[in-house]
Design a protein around this motif. Structure first.
Motif, mmCIF file in Angstrom:
data_model
loop_
_atom_site.group_PDB
_atom_site.id
_atom_site.type_symbol
_atom_site.label_atom_id
_atom_site.label_comp_id
_atom_site.label_asym_id
_atom_site.label_seq_id
_atom_site.Cartn_x
_atom_site.Cartn_y
_atom_site.Cartn_z
ATOM 1 N N THR A 1 -68.908 39.864 -59.804
ATOM 2 C CA THR A 1 -69.077 39.535 -58.822
ATOM 3 C C THR A 1 -69.993 39.574 -58.218
ATOM 4 O O THR A 1 -70.934 40.644 -58.162
ATOM 5 C CB THR A 1 -67.470 39.925 -57.597
ATOM 6 N N CYS B 1 -71.142 38.282 -50.436
ATOM 7 C CA CYS B 1 -71.830 37.131 -50.177
ATOM 8 C C CYS B 1 -72.951 37.522 -48.756
ATOM 9 O O CYS B 1 -72.424 37.992 -47.954
ATOM 10 C CB CYS B 1 -71.112 36.223 -49.399
ATOM 11 N N CYS C 1 -71.075 35.760 -45.212
ATOM 12 C CA CYS C 1 -69.730 36.616 -44.585
ATOM 13 C C CYS C 1 -69.477 37.923 -45.631
ATOM 14 O O CYS C 1 -68.682 38.121 -44.598
ATOM 15 C CB CYS C 1 -68.901 35.355 -44.625
ATOM 16 N N SER D 1 -68.228 38.409 -48.080
ATOM 17 C CA SER D 1 -67.119 37.702 -49.018
ATOM 18 C C SER D 1 -67.085 38.564 -50.320
ATOM 19 O O SER D 1 -68.630 37.678 -50.823
ATOM 20 C CB SER D 1 -66.442 36.541 -48.870
ATOM 21 N N ILE E 1 -67.982 37.574 -54.586
ATOM 22 C CA ILE E 1 -67.156 35.808 -54.633
ATOM 23 C C ILE E 1 -68.277 36.257 -56.503
ATOM 24 O O ILE E 1 -69.042 36.991 -56.938
ATOM 25 C CB ILE E 1 -68.758 34.612 -53.992
ATOM 26 N N CYS F 1 -71.404 30.231 -51.096
ATOM 27 C CA CYS F 1 -70.068 30.515 -51.202
ATOM 28 C C CYS F 1 -68.871 29.635 -50.161
ATOM 29 O O CYS F 1 -69.004 28.961 -49.249
ATOM 30 C CB CYS F 1 -70.654 32.107 -49.923
ATOM 31 N N PRO F 2 -67.738 30.446 -51.144
ATOM 32 C CA PRO F 2 -66.690 29.161 -50.880
ATOM 33 C C PRO F 2 -65.678 29.896 -49.622
ATOM 34 O O PRO F 2 -65.344 28.981 -49.301
ATOM 35 C CB PRO F 2 -65.282 29.803 -51.905
ATOM 36 N N HIS F 3 -66.319 30.688 -48.577
ATOM 37 C CA HIS F 3 -66.011 31.330 -47.740
ATOM 38 C C HIS F 3 -66.314 30.479 -46.378
ATOM 39 O O HIS F 3 -66.154 30.791 -45.729
ATOM 40 C CB HIS F 3 -65.149 33.164 -47.894
ATOM 41 N N CYS F 4 -68.141 30.614 -46.441
ATOM 42 C CA CYS F 4 -68.481 30.515 -45.133
ATOM 43 C C CYS F 4 -69.294 29.389 -45.769
ATOM 44 O O CYS F 4 -70.219 28.904 -44.806
ATOM 45 C CB CYS F 4 -69.539 31.547 -44.826
#
Length: 147
Positions: A118, A121, A124, A126, A128, A135-138
């Motif tokens: 991992t 990011c 953000c 997070s 990943i 980034c799947p979050h931001c």
């Protein structure tokens, strides 16, 4: 119950412990011989031929020629020489075990460090997957940040 005992007795830890106790007993005999037959005579010579195993105080006030004579008549004695000898024996045993464990630890190979899977990011913060390009979050594009 016999089946459960068999499972318990045949577990690796129990067998390892039994082997350790047996080797420890044999090792203790070797250290006792080292202390009694080699170290204590040299120490006695250095301290004016004092035989530590014969150092005692008779608690009944009678002066006995040797510790064996005092014990033969069941006289109460404070055998501090034996105590000194046992303390020296313990210290030598502890030191040898320390050296032995130090060698064993040097022989052990360190566990290989796993490659990271991992990353963080940069936008953000997070966690990943390491191969992610977005980034799947931001939803930030990550290809521009890795150089």
């Amino acid at each position: 119950m016999l089946k459960e005992f068999k499972e318990f007795a045949l577990k690796g830890n129990v067998i390892d412990m039994a082997v350790g106790v047996i080797i420890g007993g044999a090792f203790s005999t070797i250290v006792s011989s080292l202390v009694n037959d080699i170290f204590m005579p040299v120490l006695g010579l250095l301290t004016g031929k004092i035989n530590f195993s014969e150092l005692y105080i008779s608690l009944d006030g009678v002066d006995y020629p040797t510790l064996a004579d005092a014990k033969a008549v069941s006289a109460p004695v404070f055998a501090y020489g034996s105590f000194i000898q046992n303390v020296i024996q313990f210290l030598i045993l502890a030191f040898v075990v320390f050296l032995f464990m130090k060698v064993i630890n040097k022989l052990k190979k360190p566990a290989p460090v796993a490659a990271p899977t991992t990353k963080v990011c940069p936008y953000c913060k997070s966690e990943i997957h390491i191969d992610a390009v977005k980034c799947p979050h931001c939803a930030s594009d990550l290809e521009d940040t890795e150089q």
